[in-house]
Design an enzyme around this catalytic site. Structure first.
Site, PDB file in Angstrom:
ATOM      1  CB  CYS A  82      -0.901  -0.124   1.259  1.00  0.00           C
ATOM      2  SG  CYS A  82      -1.827   1.570   1.487  1.00  0.00           S
ATOM      3  CG  ASN A 192      -6.494  -2.670  -5.844  1.00  0.00           C
ATOM      4  OD1 ASN A 192      -7.212  -2.321  -5.000  1.00  0.00           O
ATOM      5  ND2 ASN A 192      -5.438  -3.423  -5.998  1.00  0.00           N
ATOM      6  CB  CYS A 223      -5.561   4.184  -4.272  1.00  0.00           C
ATOM      7  SG  CYS A 223      -4.769   2.573  -4.569  1.00  0.00           S
ATOM      8  N   GLY A 224      -2.315   4.962  -3.187  1.00  0.00           N
ATOM      9  CA  GLY A 224      -0.948   5.380  -3.733  1.00  0.00           C
ATOM     10  C   GLY A 224      -0.621   4.754  -4.658  1.00  0.00           C
TER      11      GLY A 224
END
Length: 286
Positions: A82, A192, A223-224
């Site tokens: 993440c 994702n 969202c990185g």
């Protein structure tokens, strides 16, 4: 009772717990505290949730200091990586050690991070489009292919993303469009779903971003790995040059992604929200 902290990176928010806390069932703990209706007690009296729980182990015996990071998501699953979570980890570690540089160990590998005046930066490694690495079921990289009605490119930036460029991210009903792609048979581990559109306002080129996250099973405010995926795909399609720093704007703020010769760097702000105590089973009193 155990002490936990709440942080967010451009709106992507996490409960932070030391890994040696006496928690028997991490999945159940994360499901309870991440719940947006019944989760963590905010100091102002409200109940708030999170995009996951970060379990962290600090090792200051090495140079640079290392932090082992395990992110348990709201559905109880473990995310391999993440980007915003890693930036939170570096901020948390800096507050404890006074150091500015770290190596963050995750299930997806190790990621150097640095706490800078202009934001927290993480070296995100080399994005990959290879089918076995994303993974997809295809024999060749999925570049601008149609999956469940959405034209996507599949890339792994620590976790798999299906990236689609659209005219206006605000005009997309992401909660309807994303789930069929997220669960498509061609993504054996799921994906994702990240959409992006070029920003027209302002003098600086960049992208607006929205991401439907696997494990959260909904849209997050940032969202990185998704921001990195956007720039990686834009680079693959010839829209971004190597060495170019690209602002990416999720709903929760502004990130900057630089596509380097051997990877990508993700940079942005992190904020510590509050500290509180919770039962070790995560069950809060009504």
């Amino acid at each position: 009772m155990i002490t936990v902290e709440k942080y967010h990176g451009t709106g992507n928010d996490f409960v932070v717990v030391e890994a040696d806390a006496p928690i028997e069932d991490r999945a159940a703990f994360a499901r309870r505290l991440a719940d947006r209706e019944t989760g963590l007690d905010h100091p102002d009296g409200a109940r708030v949730g999170a995009d996951g729980v970060l379990f962290l182990t600090l090792d200051a015996s090495t140079a640079p200091t290392r932090v082992e990071m395990t992110l348990v998501q709201p559905d109880g699953s473990i995310a391999e990586m993440c980007g915003n979570g890693a930036r939170v980890v570096a901020t948390w570690a800096a507050a404890r050690t006074g150091d500015r540089e770290f190596v963050i160990d995750t299930p997806a590998g190790e990621y150097p991070a640095e706490v800078r005046q202009e934001g927290v930066a993480v070296e995100m490694g080399e994005p990959t489009f290879e089918p076995d690495a994303v993974p997809t079921t295809f024999d060749e990289p999925l570049i601008d292919g149609e999956i469940e009605g959405l034209t996507v490119t599949a890339v792994n930036t620590g976790v798999p993303h299906a990236v689609a460029f659209v005219d206006d991210v605000a005009a997309v009903d992401l909660e309807t469009v994303a789930p069929p792609v997220r669960h498509a048979d061609c993504f054996p581990e799921g994906a994702n779903v990240t959409i992006a559109s070029e920003r027209e306002a302002g003098p600086v080129f960049g992208y607006d971003q929205r991401t439907f996250e696997r494990g959260v099973e909904g849209e997050t405010r940032s969202c990185g790995t998704g921001a990195v995926a956007i720039v990686a795909v834009a680079h693959e399609l010839g829209r971004v040059e190597t060495g170019q720093s690209v602002p990416v704007h999720p709903p929760g703020g502004r990130l900057v992604v630089t596509r380097t010769a051997d990877g990508a760097t993700l940079q942005g702000p992190v904020e510590r929200e509050f500290e509180t105590t919770v039962p070790a089973d995560g069950v809060l009193a009504e």
